[in-house]
Enzyme design. Structure first.
Site, PDB file in Angstrom:
ATOM      1  N   PRO A 165      93.312  -2.180 -10.458  1.00 16.03           N
ATOM      2  CA  PRO A 165      94.002  -2.935 -11.589  1.00 16.03           C
ATOM      3  C   PRO A 165      92.931  -3.457 -12.423  1.00 16.03           C
ATOM      4  CG  PRO A 165      94.797  -3.374  -9.455  1.00 16.03           C
ATOM      5  CD  PRO A 165      93.592  -2.766  -9.100  1.00 16.03           C
ATOM      6  N   CYS A 166      93.434  -3.394 -13.839  1.00 14.31           N
ATOM      7  CA  CYS A 166      92.445  -3.819 -14.875  1.00 14.31           C
ATOM      8  C   CYS A 166      92.436  -5.327 -15.224  1.00 14.31           C
ATOM      9  CB  CYS A 166      92.658  -3.076 -16.184  1.00 14.31           C
ATOM     10  SG  CYS A 166      94.162  -3.533 -17.010  1.00 14.31           S
ATOM     11  N   GLN A 167      93.788  -5.818 -14.642  1.00 13.33           N
ATOM     12  CA  GLN A 167      93.889  -7.397 -15.090  1.00 13.33           C
ATOM     13  C   GLN A 167      92.765  -8.498 -14.917  1.00 13.33           C
ATOM     14  OE1 GLN A 167      95.773  -5.434 -13.626  1.00 13.33           O
ATOM     15  NE2 GLN A 167      98.091  -5.611 -14.042  1.00 13.33           N
TER      16      GLN A 167
END
Length: 74
Positions: free
Chosen positions: A34-36
């Protein structure tokens, strides 16, 4: 999608529960995380975000020692 189009390809669930020692040797490990945790659109908690899974990928790469690692982080 993987299971639908390639039902015979092994698919493992939660990366945090995989030890790597019980997996067959591989030439390639691929995946994404995930890039969050680092995104401008997110809260930018970085390594304090529970979704920060890069260390888990790195751990499995060290254990499995594939010839190649293909990772995506959008």
């Amino acid at each position: 999608m993987l299971a639908r189009h390639w039902p015979n390809v092994p698919c493992y669930g939660d990366i945090t529960t995989l030890t790597g020692h019980d997996l067959a040797p591989v030439d390639l490990i691929c995946g994404g995380f995930p890039c969050q945790p680092v995104s401008q659109a997110g809260q930018r908690k970085g390594t304090d975000d529970e979704r920060w899974l890069w260390p888990e990928f790195a751990r499995l790469i060290r254990v499995l020692r594939p010839r190649y690692a293909l990772l995506e982080n959008v």
